[in-house]
Design an enzyme around this catalytic site. Structure first.
Site, short mmCIF file in Angstrom:
data_model
loop_
_atom_site.label_atom_id
_atom_site.label_comp_id
_atom_site.label_asym_id
_atom_site.label_seq_id
_atom_site.Cartn_x
_atom_site.Cartn_y
_atom_site.Cartn_z
N PHE A 192 0.74 -1.35 -0.06
CA PHE A 192 0.04 -0.03 0.04
C PHE A 192 0.93 1.51 0.14
O PHE A 192 1.73 1.41 0.70
CB PHE A 192 -1.06 0.08 1.09
N ASP B 286 9.19 2.61 1.46
CA ASP B 286 8.23 3.36 1.91
C ASP B 286 7.92 2.95 3.35
O ASP B 286 7.55 1.98 3.82
CB ASP B 286 6.97 2.81 0.87
N LYS C 243 3.39 10.21 7.58
CA LYS C 243 2.48 9.88 8.79
C LYS C 243 2.98 10.48 10.34
O LYS C 243 2.35 11.84 10.86
CB LYS C 243 2.46 8.45 9.24
C1 LIG Z 1 -0.64 5.41 5.07
C2 LIG Z 1 0.55 5.28 4.14
C3 LIG Z 1 0.48 5.95 2.73
C4 LIG Z 1 0.03 7.08 2.46
O1 LIG Z 1 -0.08 8.16 3.05
P1 LIG Z 1 -1.28 9.25 3.12
O2 LIG Z 1 -0.60 10.28 4.21
O3 LIG Z 1 -2.33 8.89 3.60
O4 LIG Z 1 -1.11 9.59 1.65
C5 LIG Z 1 1.70 5.44 1.91
N1 LIG Z 1 2.44 4.42 2.41
C6 LIG Z 1 2.24 3.83 3.30
C7 LIG Z 1 3.11 2.57 3.68
C8 LIG Z 1 1.28 4.16 4.50
O5 LIG Z 1 0.80 3.38 5.38
#
Ligand SMILES: *Cc1c(COP(=O)(O)O)cnc(C)c1O
Length: 390
Positions: A134, A219, A248
């Protein structure tokens, strides 16, 4: 405003995109939040892994108060003291060699930028991502996100994306060719169900990328800033990506993201990318306070220790509903045999807020400051809401 009125207004005028529990959260402190009726909850969601320091941490509150009176916004066409200090801090805490960063406002924006920089830097179009990965909801980030329910309504997406199974080192080699710009992976897959990456696999991907002129994007939007027991989860496996996406928890609850870059990402030409709000002084001040607090309060070490206890407690629960409990630090997932929604609702009724991750996983992402007593309480409630072994 009354609780019903608030819920009604959101239902009528909100986008309707979010499944919502019938709770109105109005206040938070540490690992606790309160609803509009005055009920207290242990927050094992931390607003989807954002509130690593807990809610209303005094260091973040003070930093924001100080900066909000001094300068909230200043464009990237001028230099700024808070931004300069934060960029230096990111270079200090990132793996060796990652010395530059692009500042933005969310996880999806960080991923979006990393994908663009990878294409720009390599001159190649293709991206390899992982099944169950994700990476966000904007077009580029969505294109490397696995779940078809998220992707299908918006096709055609960005072309040139291939998905490979996660944790299968033997499947990476054949996915890379002369057209591949980058591989993007999470160190622990979060939304995909809390699936820890295997160190050998992650290092094999990194090694292959290096040999083939492919950039390695990690990521850490969810795993970063102490969540898994290290400042960054990649430290567990000694990884050194070319592009590191964070967001985050980065600015203590304020919206912020970044891509931290290594030497294999070439010079970026002026004006090819940018962001109006990215790197504004207010969020930079909050991020500086966040990083300082994680280090001063040793929150990564705390996440490791408390996470171990939490994991052991969840694993000790005997229920025919539980398939597996897994995780790293304070990023924990309980894989059930059926849908988790009713258990999440039952936990909320008992004063525990947790998250789903896919349909059948209960995910716990508490603030890293959560007390051991609260962890024991949560384990007790989970034990009680799940069906017993007969
Ligand atoms: C939450 C998340 C995103 C997206 O972040 P947003 O601030 O909601 O756009 C991307 N990658 C990972 C691994 C995430 O957990």
């Amino acid at each position: 405003m009354h609780t019903e009125e608030i819920i009604d207004l959101e239902n009528r005028h909100g986008s309707g995109l979010y499944p919502q529990q019938p709770l109105v959260l109005v206040r938070g402190e540490g690992a606790r939040v309160w609803d509009s009726e005055g009920r207290e909850y242990i927050d094992c969601s931390a607003a989807h892994g954002v509130a690593n320091l807990g809610h209303a941490h005094p260091a973040v509150v003070q930093a924001v108060k100080d900066q909000v009176e001094r300068l909230i916004i200043s464009p990237n066409s001028f230099y700024n003291d808070q931004r300069a200090r934060l960029l230096a801090e990111l270079a200090r805490i990132a793996p060796a060699g990652l010395q530059r960063a692009f500042l933005c406002n969310s996880g999806a924006e960080a991923v979006e930028a990393a994908l663009k920089f990878a294409r720009l830097s390599t001159g190649r179009p293709k991206i390899v991502s992982a099944m169950r990965g994700f990476h966000g909801r904007t077009f580029g980030a969505l294109s490397v996100t696995w779940r078809k329910e998220y992707r299908r309504p918006f096709e055609p997406l960005v072309p040139g994306v291939e998905f490979i199974p996660y944790n299968r080192a033997d499947r990476v080699d054949q996915a890379l060719d002369d057209e591949t710009a980058a591989v993007i992976l999470e160190v622990v897959q979060g939304e995909g169900g809390v699936i820890p990456g295997d160190g050998e696999y992650l290092r094999a991907v990194q090694e292959l990328c290096c040999q083939r002129g492919v950039l390695f994007i990690v990521d850490e939007v969810q795993t970063g800033f102490g969540r898994t027991g290290k400042m960054f989860a990649l430290e567990h496996h000694d990884l050194r990506p070319d592009l590191l996406c964070v967001a985050k928890a980065m600015a203590g609850g304020l919206p912020m993201g970044a891509v931290i870059m290594g030497p294999r990402v070439g010079e970026l030409p002026k004006k090819v990318h940018g962001s109006t709000f990215g790197g504004n002084p207010l969020v930079c001040a909050a991020a500086l306070a966040t990083i300082r607090t994680i280090e001063e309060e040793r929150l990564a070490e705390r996440a490791a220790a408390v996470g171990e206890r939490f994991l052991a407690g969840l694993r000790a629960i005997r229920s025919p509903e539980v398939r597996e409990v897994r995780g790293l630090g304070l990023m924990l997932g309980m894989q059930l045999k059926s849908n988790s929604a009713r258990y999440l609702a039952a936990l909320a009724d008992r004063g525990v807020l947790a998250l789903g991750a896919g349909a059948t996983v209960i995910r716990f992402l508490p603030p890293l400051v959560i007390s051991e007593e609260d962890v024991e309480t949560v384990i007790g409630h989970v034990n009680e809401v799940l069906p017993r072994d007969t």
